[in-house]
Design an enzyme around this catalytic site. Structure first.
Site, PDB file in Angstrom:
ATOM      1  N   PHE A 127       0.852  -1.190   0.000  1.00  0.00           N
ATOM      2  CA  PHE A 127       0.000   0.000   0.000  1.00  0.00           C
ATOM      3  C   PHE A 127       0.893   1.246   0.000  1.00  0.00           C
ATOM      4  O   PHE A 127       1.839   1.328   0.788  1.00  0.00           O
ATOM      5  CB  PHE A 127      -0.905   0.001   1.233  1.00  0.00           C
ATOM      6  CG  PHE A 127      -2.063   0.937   1.117  1.00  0.00           C
ATOM      7  CD1 PHE A 127      -3.080   0.690   0.216  1.00  0.00           C
ATOM      8  CD2 PHE A 127      -2.140   2.081   1.899  1.00  0.00           C
ATOM      9  CE1 PHE A 127      -4.159   1.559   0.099  1.00  0.00           C
ATOM     10  CE2 PHE A 127      -3.207   2.952   1.786  1.00  0.00           C
ATOM     11  CZ  PHE A 127      -4.214   2.690   0.882  1.00  0.00           C
ATOM     12  N   TYR A 231     -11.450  -1.069   9.806  1.00  0.00           N
ATOM     13  CA  TYR A 231     -12.693  -0.649   9.158  1.00  0.00           C
ATOM     14  C   TYR A 231     -13.021  -1.440   7.888  1.00  0.00           C
ATOM     15  O   TYR A 231     -14.035  -1.172   7.249  1.00  0.00           O
ATOM     16  CB  TYR A 231     -12.690   0.851   8.857  1.00  0.00           C
ATOM     17  CG  TYR A 231     -11.422   1.387   8.221  1.00  0.00           C
ATOM     18  CD1 TYR A 231     -11.170   1.225   6.877  1.00  0.00           C
ATOM     19  CD2 TYR A 231     -10.492   2.075   8.993  1.00  0.00           C
ATOM     20  CE1 TYR A 231     -10.015   1.720   6.302  1.00  0.00           C
ATOM     21  CE2 TYR A 231      -9.331   2.579   8.440  1.00  0.00           C
ATOM     22  CZ  TYR A 231      -9.094   2.396   7.081  1.00  0.00           C
ATOM     23  OH  TYR A 231      -7.944   2.882   6.513  1.00  0.00           O
ATOM     24  N   LYS A 232     -12.189  -2.399   7.525  1.00  0.00           N
ATOM     25  CA  LYS A 232     -12.486  -3.236   6.357  1.00  0.00           C
ATOM     26  C   LYS A 232     -13.255  -4.474   6.808  1.00  0.00           C
ATOM     27  O   LYS A 232     -14.432  -4.392   7.140  1.00  0.00           O
ATOM     28  CB  LYS A 232     -11.196  -3.581   5.626  1.00  0.00           C
ATOM     29  CG  LYS A 232     -10.422  -2.379   5.084  1.00  0.00           C
ATOM     30  CD  LYS A 232      -9.185  -2.807   4.362  1.00  0.00           C
ATOM     31  CE  LYS A 232      -8.273  -1.748   3.856  1.00  0.00           C
ATOM     32  NZ  LYS A 232      -8.532  -0.351   3.998  1.00  0.00           N
TER      33      LYS A 232
END
Length: 425
Positions: A127, A231-232
């Site tokens: 990422f 939050y995924k």
């Protein structure tokens, strides 16, 4: 029975042993096909109840008293629950700050420990935010330090051989995404960790795209450190705080570069000299965002109840089914697979490539185009990511998505959308 029919997909849903968990999620529009849980998960119903309760009872009612009643230990409590689905031991995980901030803390502390070693190994599938942090820390440590970014030969995977050639006696740290964000390629955590350790390097995994969707065995794999967001697939809500892991064997050897008051031994003694807390707590910094942490608890309980092996089994079945359908309906229309072919080498999302990927995504998400409203997500330059969240994604959702993309291509429906990017894609 014809496997290319809607009825076949419905039969798969009827025979799904964990299908009942979908009812635990707050789904406002049952007709909306949501395939972006790998970016933002759906809320668990009880999480929303707890969020209101946390505001009304704990904040409005109990006020400052809530710190001693529940809030002060919340970061550790949630960390121990994440440990239950990641193969870690109690006291090795804590919920705090953001993924980037946690990565900074652990990279910095690892380089301090590995004095004399000046290389950080990562890859171009990682990422970008992780790469920014690595580059910034290396710059802080001086010109002798370098970040080596291995280049994928196919844009999808990195081979073990590439890593083996790159890791040497100068390597301080190997840090990679367990599941990479574009292609969903999943590293063998145990194999790569062992490879690095045999050369004397430490290992830091980013679990953001794997935690909650694939089984993770941190202790068994001998992992030194890890970070990840909530939050995924953990369904903690937008901007919910991240977590970090440090094996107990290293906790007293590493020191956080951010000397915040919640990382001190006794925060409320208000000493003027910093004394780090023992164990994992030393990696906290400022006051934790309590309201943003509340939804995570019930979501983690749902994941623990469902069982990570059951979730992974369904994920692999659904991703294989989706690839099976795309080969039949989409590949001859310009689509190609941007993920590993083998299900065991993928996380829980599938990436499709197409020259018109951005406009196809716009078409899918438009409620007035086609038959179904579908929300996947787009990643530059030509990637459509299909996020499979097994606790609430249905087989019929995947079937209808493939047929919707077929219709969009057949009728050229994507052409009415401009190819201009929004701020968030």
């Amino acid at each position: 029975m014809n496997a290319f029919t809607e009825k076949y997909a419905q039969d798969l849903d009827r025979n799904d042993p964990i299908r009942g968990f979908r009812n635990k999620f707050r789904i406002v529009d049952d007709n909306l096909i949501y395939l972006d849980g790998n970016s933002l998960g759906r809320p668990v119903k009880d999480s929303l109840v707890d969020l209101v309760k946390g505001g009304e009872y704990a904040w409005a009612g109990r006020l400052i008293r809530s710190w001693n009643e529940d809030w002060y230990t919340k970061s550790l409590q949630l960390g121990d629950k994440i440990a239950m689905i990641s193969g870690a031991s109690p006291g090795e995980m804590i919920v705090t700050d953001s993924t980037s901030v946690n990565l900074y803390k652990l990279v910095y502390s690892a380089l301090k420990k590995q004095e004399g070693r000046t290389k950080i190994i990562t890859d171009d599938l990682n990422f970008p935010s992780d790469l920014y942090i690595l580059q910034g820390v290396a710059e802080e440590f001086g010109a002798a330090y370098e970040v080596v970014i291995l280049e994928s030969e196919d844009g999808i995977t990195i081979s073990r051989e590439q890593l083996a050639r790159a890791i040497d006696e100068k390597t301080a740290l190997v840090t990679l995404s367990h599941v990479v964000f574009k292609s969903a390629f999943m590293y063998s955590m145990e194999e790569i960790t062992d490879l690095a350790h045999r050369k004397g390097a430490m290992v830091l995994w980013d679990l953001s795209h794997s935690i909650g969707s694939v089984p993770v065995e941190l202790n068994r794999s001998g992992v030194d450190m890890a970070v990840g967001c909530t939050y995924k697939y953990l369904n903690g809500g937008p901007g919910s705080p991240a977590f970090l892991y440090v094996t107990k064997e290293l906790q007293e050897q590493l020191h956080s570069p951010i000397s915040g008051w919640f990382g001190t031994n006794k925060p409320f003694s208000f000493d003027l000299k910093y004394t780090p807390a023992p164990g994992i707590r030393k990696f906290m910094a400022g006051t934790p965002p309590i309201l943003s942490m509340i939804p995570l608890e019930r979501s983690l309980e749902v994941l623990i109840e469902a069982g990570m092996n059951n979730i992974r089994k369904k994920s692999m079945s659904q991703s294989a089914y989706f690839v099976f359908l795309t080969e039949r309906f989409l590949f001859h229309r310009g689509f190609s697979l941007g993920s590993p072919v083998e299900a065991e080498l993928r996380g829980s999302h599938i990436t499709l490539k197409h020259p018109e990927a951005h406009r196809i995504c716009s078409s899918l998400a438009d409620p007035d185009t086609g038959r179904f409203e579908v929300i996947p997500d787009f990643r530059e330059p030509d990637n459509i990511r299909i996020g499979i969240s097994p606790l609430y994604t249905r087989y019929i959702d995947l079937y209808r998505t493939v047929k919707e993309m077929e219709l969009i291509l057949e009728e050229g429906l994507f052409k009415k959308f401009p190819d201009t990017r929004k701020e968030v894609t």
